[in-house]
Design a protein around this motif. Structure first.
Motif, PDB file in Angstrom:
ATOM      1  N   UNK A  96       0.778  -1.244   0.000  1.00 16.23           N
ATOM      2  CA  UNK A  96       0.000   0.000   0.000  1.00 16.23           C
ATOM      3  C   UNK A  96       0.808   1.291   0.000  1.00 16.23           C
ATOM      4  N   UNK A  97       2.115   1.190   0.003  1.00 18.32           N
ATOM      5  CA  UNK A  97       2.927   2.399   0.145  1.00 18.32           C
ATOM      6  C   UNK A  97       4.081   2.309  -0.834  1.00 18.32           C
ATOM      7  N   UNK A  98       4.457   3.446  -1.418  1.00 18.74           N
ATOM      8  CA  UNK A  98       5.378   3.395  -2.558  1.00 18.74           C
ATOM      9  C   UNK A  98       6.565   4.341  -2.358  1.00 18.74           C
ATOM     10  N   UNK A  99       7.712   3.922  -2.891  1.00 15.45           N
ATOM     11  CA  UNK A  99       8.889   4.796  -2.980  1.00 15.45           C
ATOM     12  C   UNK A  99       9.413   4.700  -4.412  1.00 15.45           C
ATOM     13  N   UNK A 100       9.825   5.796  -4.978  1.00 13.34           N
ATOM     14  CA  UNK A 100      10.332   5.748  -6.350  1.00 13.34           C
ATOM     15  C   UNK A 100      11.848   5.901  -6.383  1.00 13.34           C
ATOM     16  N   UNK A 103      16.830   3.585 -10.708  1.00 14.83           N
ATOM     17  CA  UNK A 103      17.283   2.318 -11.303  1.00 14.83           C
ATOM     18  C   UNK A 103      16.819   1.160 -10.416  1.00 14.83           C
ATOM     19  N   UNK A 104      16.953  -0.031 -10.941  1.00 15.48           N
ATOM     20  CA  UNK A 104      16.631  -1.213 -10.140  1.00 15.48           C
ATOM     21  C   UNK A 104      17.551  -1.330  -8.940  1.00 15.48           C
ATOM     22  N   UNK A 105      18.813  -0.984  -9.136  1.00 13.79           N
ATOM     23  CA  UNK A 105      19.785  -1.101  -8.040  1.00 13.79           C
ATOM     24  C   UNK A 105      19.414  -0.192  -6.880  1.00 13.79           C
ATOM     25  N   UNK A 106      19.104   1.079  -7.149  1.00 11.16           N
ATOM     26  CA  UNK A 106      18.816   1.966  -6.015  1.00 11.16           C
ATOM     27  C   UNK A 106      17.474   1.624  -5.385  1.00 11.16           C
ATOM     28  N   UNK A 294       9.350   8.212   8.651  1.00 14.25           N
ATOM     29  CA  UNK A 294       9.769   8.972   9.847  1.00 14.25           C
ATOM     30  C   UNK A 294      11.234   9.362   9.792  1.00 14.25           C
ATOM     31  N   UNK A 295      11.989   8.733   8.891  1.00 12.62           N
ATOM     32  CA  UNK A 295      13.413   9.061   8.822  1.00 12.62           C
ATOM     33  C   UNK A 295      13.723   9.604   7.431  1.00 12.62           C
ATOM     34  N   UNK A 296      14.848  10.223   7.317  1.00 15.90           N
ATOM     35  CA  UNK A 296      15.193  10.812   6.029  1.00 15.90           C
ATOM     36  C   UNK A 296      16.516  10.215   5.580  1.00 15.90           C
ATOM     37  N   UNK A 297      16.473   8.936   5.279  1.00  9.89           N
ATOM     38  CA  UNK A 297      17.731   8.242   5.017  1.00  9.89           C
ATOM     39  C   UNK A 297      17.814   7.643   3.619  1.00  9.89           C
ATOM     40  N   UNK A 298      17.000   8.121   2.734  1.00 14.96           N
ATOM     41  CA  UNK A 298      17.111   7.623   1.374  1.00 14.96           C
ATOM     42  C   UNK A 298      16.529   8.638   0.405  1.00 14.96           C
ATOM     43  N   UNK A 299      17.056   8.678  -0.778  1.00 20.48           N
ATOM     44  CA  UNK A 299      16.492   9.569  -1.796  1.00 20.48           C
ATOM     45  C   UNK A 299      17.584  10.097  -2.697  1.00 20.48           C
ATOM     46  N   UNK A 300      17.248  10.217  -3.956  1.00 19.70           N
ATOM     47  CA  UNK A 300      18.188  10.781  -4.924  1.00 19.70           C
ATOM     48  C   UNK A 300      17.581  12.070  -5.476  1.00 19.70           C
ATOM     49  N   UNK A 301      18.397  12.910  -6.039  1.00 22.19           N
ATOM     50  CA  UNK A 301      17.900  14.167  -6.591  1.00 22.19           C
ATOM     51  C   UNK A 301      16.718  13.906  -7.531  1.00 22.19           C
ATOM     52  N   UNK A 302      16.845  12.845  -8.329  1.00 18.19           N
ATOM     53  CA  UNK A 302      15.804  12.584  -9.321  1.00 18.19           C
ATOM     54  C   UNK A 302      14.961  11.349  -9.004  1.00 18.19           C
ATOM     55  N   UNK A 303      14.804  11.052  -7.719  1.00 15.25           N
ATOM     56  CA  UNK A 303      14.040   9.855  -7.320  1.00 15.25           C
ATOM     57  C   UNK A 303      12.614   9.855  -7.859  1.00 15.25           C
ATOM     58  N   UNK A 304      11.983  11.007  -7.892  1.00 15.75           N
ATOM     59  CA  UNK A 304      10.583  11.068  -8.353  1.00 15.75           C
ATOM     60  C   UNK A 304      10.518  11.926  -9.601  1.00 15.75           C
ATOM     61  N   UNK A 305      11.443  11.709 -10.493  1.00 17.75           N
ATOM     62  CA  UNK A 305      11.620  12.553 -11.675  1.00 17.75           C
ATOM     63  C   UNK A 305      10.323  12.594 -12.488  1.00 17.75           C
TER      64      UNK A 305
END
Ligand code: PLP
Length: 431
Positions: A96-100, A103-106, A294-305
């Protein structure tokens, strides 16, 4: 200098490059500098759902570019919200919850982080012939030996805490057993591995539902269910890496549907956007997503491009509208049958495996004096010269040579006939 010379002069040649320069593509075909046509049965590392030059995709991405192209993950966009909603709708209930990602690796990297964080740490178990990417965590989870693991110096970059269990590879069973009479020894071994690592201390098991790069290994019926049961028994999270199998490639929207097994985290990439703009997504149980929120430990500049979000939305719309998942099942069966016919004709083919449009054939150990490693290389090159692009998975430390065929979901039976004719002619030429 021509293109190939310039490429070799200036570019790190991490990949074994082929001496072909593609200049354009249409549908399942690619064209080189001289206008020669090739059937693309590689799916470009399995990232191609809709074929090349799809006008609707080009239009959607162009429109998006005019609307908005570059905002960071800090700003919600209509595209990412709609794609998140769509991903929840098309994945199995309970996710039910998504992260973008990009690449497949990240995306796998995020899945591993989420599992560890949610579980409060613990080991990750994966499988020896699995492939999960080339960033540190995803490469450590990769059991299929890659240069990064084989190089003593580079492997220092890999994190610890990853354990590899035996793959469900019936054609070359690690336990020397025969399919159907084995009592699923690989599952017993997996339980032993879990116990060895402290049972409930294991954070997650990550696997591909069909091991693609390891040689199109389709686990025997009951294996994935067995893995799910072990995860439930020891409170371990189950991550399915559907970066290759996702979005209809194996004849169901996600390969996990085949056995009705739902993971806690599902990872997709490659064909999510049909390769028009790189993008990936992780869909997970709500509690896991909420913990990570709750944490801010992942994400790339273009994660949700936004371009990737729009490409994925349009790709899914076309797949659903044109019944391409069904096409994958029907035409995939046809491809499988054609490969079985070739197996009957050529002793060089030892096994034919696959589901939907992800298919492969494995070469036998020794035939007509040519070892399978040499034959694999020659066959691959001959097929390419004869106008068929495939993918060759060949690694001595894994003991197998597999020609992977993974055409786009739009492929027709006529295309399959053409490809089968090229494989036949090429095998004959190799003899
Ligand atoms: C199953 C699987 N997972 C993850 C990846 C990594 O994806 P990417 O190359 O987009 O990083 C791959 C790449 O081949 C893959 O086959």
């Amino acid at each position: 200098m021509n293109t190939i010379e310039k490429d070799r002069a200036y570019l790190v040649q991490c990949y074994t490059t082929d001496p072909v320069v593609f200049t354009h593509g249409k549908g399942v075909c690619l064209y080189d500098e001289n206008g020669k046509e090739y059937l693309d049965f590689s799916g470009q590392f399995s990232s191609d759902s809709l074929g090349h030059g799809n006008e609707e995709m080009i239009q959607a991405i162009t429109d998006q570019m005019r609307k908005i192209t570059n905002v960071t993950s800090c700003f919600p966009t209509e595209e990412r919200a709609s794609l998140a909603e769509k991903m929840v709708a098309i994945t199995p209930d309970g996710l039910d919850y998504v992260m973008f990602g990009c690449t497949g690796s990240d995306a796998n990297e995020f899945a591993l982080k989420a599992a560890k964080y949610y579980q409060g740490g613990g080991k990750i178990i994966s499988f020896r012939r699995g492939f999960h990417g080339s960033t540190a965590g995803s490469a450590a989870a990769t059991g299929k030996s890659e240069t990064i693991q084989e190089s003593a110096s580079i492997s220092e970059l890999l994190p610890g805490g990853f354990v590899h269990s035996a793959a469900p590879y019936c054609y070359r069973c690690d336990f020397g057993r025969t399919q159907g009479e084995c009592g699923m020894e690989c599952l017993h071994y997996l339980e032993q591995t879990i116990l060895q690592e402290g049972g409930e201390k294991v954070a997650a098991i990550i696997t591909e539902p069909v091991f693609a790069a390891g040689g199109v290994i389709v686990p025997p019926k009951g294996f994935l269910k067995g893995v799910r049961e072990l995860c439930d028994k020891y409170h371990i999270l189950l991550i399915f890496d559907e970066v290759v199998t996702g979005l209809g490639q194996t004849g169901t929207m996600f390969a996990c549907e085949y056995e009705g097994v739902t993971p806690d985290i599902l990872v997709t990439g490659k064909a999510l956007t049909s390769g028009y703009i790189p993008g990936s997504a992780v869909v997970m149980r709500r509690e896991i997503g909420e913990a990570m929120s709750k944490i801010s430990l992942h994400g790339h500049t273009h994660s949700c491009y936004p371009l990737a979000m729009r490409a994925a939305l349009k790709n899914i719309e076309i797949i659903e509208r044109d019944n391409l998942v069904e096409n994958s099942r029907i035409v995939g069966d046809y491809l499988h049958q054609k490969l079985l016919e070739l197996k009957n004709e050529f002793p060089e083919i030892g096994d034919v495996r696959g589901r939907g449009l992800l298919q492969g054939f494995e070469l036998t150990d020794q035939e007509n004096g040519k070892d399978k490693w040499t034959l694999g290389q020659i066959l691959y090159k001959t097929m390419l010269e004869n106008g068929l692009v495939t993918e060759l998975e060949s690694r001595k430390n894994l003991g197998n040579v597999v020609v992977v065929l993974h055409p786009a979901l739009i492929v027709t039976e006529q295309d399959i006939d053409r490809a089968a004719a090229v494989i036949r002619d090429s095998l004959k030429a190799c003899q």
